[in-house]
Design a protein around this motif. Structure first.
Motif, PDB file in Angstrom:
ATOM      1  N   UNK A  29       0.861  -1.200   0.139  1.00 46.37           N
ATOM      2  CA  UNK A  29      -0.015   0.015   0.003  1.00 46.37           C
ATOM      3  C   UNK A  29       0.662   1.392  -0.116  1.00 46.37           C
ATOM      4  N   UNK A  30       2.003   1.242   0.946  1.00 47.94           N
ATOM      5  CA  UNK A  30       2.766   2.624   0.788  1.00 47.94           C
ATOM      6  C   UNK A  30       3.580   2.505  -0.554  1.00 47.94           C
ATOM      7  N   UNK A  31       4.057   1.489  -1.105  1.00 50.57           N
ATOM      8  CA  UNK A  31       4.607   1.591  -2.478  1.00 50.57           C
ATOM      9  C   UNK A  31       3.561   2.193  -3.648  1.00 50.57           C
ATOM     10  N   UNK A  32       2.371   1.721  -3.595  1.00 43.96           N
ATOM     11  CA  UNK A  32       1.274   2.182  -4.210  1.00 43.96           C
ATOM     12  C   UNK A  32       1.279   3.721  -4.141  1.00 43.96           C
ATOM     13  N   UNK A  33       1.224   4.429  -3.080  1.00 47.15           N
ATOM     14  CA  UNK A  33       0.903   5.655  -2.603  1.00 47.15           C
ATOM     15  C   UNK A  33       2.099   6.469  -3.218  1.00 47.15           C
ATOM     16  N   UNK A  34       3.381   5.812  -2.848  1.00 46.45           N
ATOM     17  CA  UNK A  34       4.694   6.592  -3.023  1.00 46.45           C
ATOM     18  C   UNK A  34       4.703   6.681  -4.757  1.00 46.45           C
ATOM     19  N   UNK A  35       4.525   5.478  -5.662  1.00 45.63           N
ATOM     20  CA  UNK A  35       4.593   5.828  -6.874  1.00 45.63           C
ATOM     21  C   UNK A  35       3.419   6.695  -7.373  1.00 45.63           C
ATOM     22  N   UNK A  36       2.271   6.481  -6.953  1.00 44.54           N
ATOM     23  CA  UNK A  36       1.194   7.417  -7.443  1.00 44.54           C
ATOM     24  C   UNK A  36       1.348   8.793  -7.348  1.00 44.54           C
ATOM     25  N   UNK A  37       1.877   9.325  -5.887  1.00 44.82           N
ATOM     26  CA  UNK A  37       2.030  10.657  -5.552  1.00 44.82           C
ATOM     27  C   UNK A  37       2.985  11.281  -6.311  1.00 44.82           C
ATOM     28  N   UNK A  38       4.198  10.156  -7.047  1.00 46.78           N
ATOM     29  CA  UNK A  38       5.078  10.813  -7.637  1.00 46.78           C
ATOM     30  C   UNK A  38       4.835  10.971  -9.294  1.00 46.78           C
ATOM     31  N   UNK A  39       3.552  10.617  -9.445  1.00 42.02           N
ATOM     32  CA  UNK A  39       3.244  10.605 -10.788  1.00 42.02           C
ATOM     33  C   UNK A  39       4.018   9.715 -11.655  1.00 42.02           C
ATOM     34  N   UNK A  40       4.672   8.582 -11.261  1.00 41.05           N
ATOM     35  CA  UNK A  40       5.290   7.803 -12.017  1.00 41.05           C
ATOM     36  C   UNK A  40       4.510   6.610 -12.584  1.00 41.05           C
ATOM     37  N   UNK A  41       4.813   6.100 -13.905  1.00 39.71           N
ATOM     38  CA  UNK A  41       4.062   4.729 -14.062  1.00 39.71           C
ATOM     39  C   UNK A  41       4.962   3.727 -13.653  1.00 39.71           C
ATOM     40  N   UNK A  42       4.305   2.332 -13.484  1.00 38.16           N
ATOM     41  CA  UNK A  42       4.996   1.128 -13.132  1.00 38.16           C
ATOM     42  C   UNK A  42       5.269   0.343 -14.377  1.00 38.16           C
ATOM     43  N   UNK A  66      -0.333  -8.431  -6.944  1.00 37.72           N
ATOM     44  CA  UNK A  66       0.484  -7.149  -6.553  1.00 37.72           C
ATOM     45  C   UNK A  66       0.614  -6.309  -7.807  1.00 37.72           C
ATOM     46  N   UNK A  67       0.838  -6.847  -8.798  1.00 35.51           N
ATOM     47  CA  UNK A  67       1.061  -6.126 -10.136  1.00 35.51           C
ATOM     48  C   UNK A  67      -0.282  -5.437 -10.384  1.00 35.51           C
ATOM     49  N   UNK A  68      -1.553  -6.124 -10.039  1.00 32.49           N
ATOM     50  CA  UNK A  68      -2.756  -5.487 -10.293  1.00 32.49           C
ATOM     51  C   UNK A  68      -2.920  -4.136  -9.345  1.00 32.49           C
ATOM     52  N   UNK A  69      -2.532  -4.201  -8.106  1.00 29.27           N
ATOM     53  CA  UNK A  69      -2.440  -3.164  -7.384  1.00 29.27           C
ATOM     54  C   UNK A  69      -1.390  -1.969  -7.606  1.00 29.27           C
ATOM     55  N   UNK A  70      -0.603  -2.146  -8.249  1.00 28.94           N
ATOM     56  CA  UNK A  70       0.295  -1.273  -8.588  1.00 28.94           C
ATOM     57  C   UNK A  70       0.087  -0.754 -10.062  1.00 28.94           C
ATOM     58  N   UNK A  71      -0.714  -1.412 -10.730  1.00 31.79           N
ATOM     59  CA  UNK A  71      -0.988  -0.848 -12.171  1.00 31.79           C
ATOM     60  C   UNK A  71       0.177  -1.032 -13.064  1.00 31.79           C
ATOM     61  N   UNK A  72       1.000  -2.151 -12.534  1.00 31.26           N
ATOM     62  CA  UNK A  72       2.205  -2.456 -13.299  1.00 31.26           C
ATOM     63  C   UNK A  72       1.721  -2.971 -15.003  1.00 31.26           C
ATOM     64  N   UNK A  73       2.555  -2.382 -15.867  1.00 32.56           N
ATOM     65  CA  UNK A  73       2.325  -2.541 -17.238  1.00 32.56           C
ATOM     66  C   UNK A  73       2.482  -4.077 -17.630  1.00 32.56           C
ATOM     67  N   UNK A  74       3.290  -4.912 -16.788  1.00 32.27           N
ATOM     68  CA  UNK A  74       3.225  -6.342 -17.030  1.00 32.27           C
ATOM     69  C   UNK A  74       3.965  -6.816 -15.684  1.00 32.27           C
TER      70      UNK A  74
END
Length: 263
Positions: A29-42, A66-74
């Motif tokens: 959850x913390x990683x999802x927030x970190x990446x999202x707040x930074x405006x980065x794609x996974x 985990x990949x689904x939660x992060x919105x990872x491209x793959x």
């Protein structure tokens, strides 16, 4: 994780490839927030796989989640070596039946692909250089990976083209074109193949331009095949890891512009 995300933002990078152990250390959850707040794609989550193991299913389902939660491209899949062979450990009781090991990968994929499709996650089969066939990946060529992916929709199962692993293959350009025609290219990863390799061949990846790979021809082929996604730089190298991270990223950007972007 926070340090890596901050480095991407400071250096103007738009996407980050994540490794599961670092995600676990930070917390999902913390990683999802970190990446999202930074405006980065996974650009990818690495890794699922080791499908030749009899207990492959539970951890790979978790990796898909985990990949689904992060919105990872793959979700990158390193499919595993011969059953019983453990990376970095002495041989014990093992199977030497390579065709059977590859058949186990196909069987495992039939279990995981529907689960990934339900969650909107793309599995990305990564062929590895033949030196890793025994302990990490019984898929050694892009052609083998494409054959395994063929029964599934391209948005469910694709392939990774990693320069370190495919540069040597005499059929690589034919197979890159095939991957493009089939819509299978899920990720393009770049780093160089050092010569001589270090004693630990896992750490034989170098910064682009420090080894033997012709990035112009490979990148040109991937571009001609229609791939327009993120390009990941993935380097396992003790000297690179020990260097100042800002220096590493600055060098990476300069080499990318000269060797990859201009191809």
């Amino acid at each position: 994780m926070a340090e890596a995300v901050d480095g991407c933002v400071r250096h103007g990078l738009e996407a980050i490839g994540l490794w599961r152990q670092e995600v676990a250390a930070q917390g999902l959850d913390e990683t999802v927030a970190l990446v999202g707040n930074a405006g980065l794609r996974v650009s990818s989550l690495c890794r699922g796989g080791f499908l030749t193991s009899p207990d492959f299913e539970a951890d790979n389902r978790l990796a898909v989640d985990e990949a689904a939660a992060l919105g990872a491209a793959c979700l990158v899949m390193v499919v595993g070596g011969l059953p019983g062979v453990v990376p970095g450990e002495p041989l014990g009781e093992i199977s030497r039946d390579l065709p059977a090991a590859r058949a186990r990968v196909a069987e495992a994929l039939a279990v995981l692909a529907p689960y990934a499709a339900e969650r909107g996650v793309r599995l990305a089969l990564e062929p590895l250089h033949p030196v890793y066939c025994a302990d990490r990946a019984v898929l050694s060529t892009l052609g083998q990976a494409l054959d395994l992916a063929a029964p599934y929709a391209p948005e469910t199962v694709g392939v990774v083209i990693d320069t370190f692993h495919v540069w040597w293959d005499p059929q690589v350009f034919e197979q890159i074109a095939r991957a493009g025609a089939e819509g299978r290219i899920a990720s393009y990863q770049v780093c160089d193949f050092l010569s001589p390799l270090p004693a630990d061949v896992l750490l034989g990846r170098g910064m682009m331009g420090d080894g033997v790979i012709d990035f112009g021809s490979l990148t040109g082929a991937v571009t001609a095949a229609g791939y327009a996604g993120d390009v990941e730089v993935e380097i396992f190298n003790a000297d690179v890891w020990a260097a100042d991270p800002d220096d590493v990223v600055s060098t990476m950007k300069a080499r990318y512009v000269s060797l990859i972007e201009g191809a």
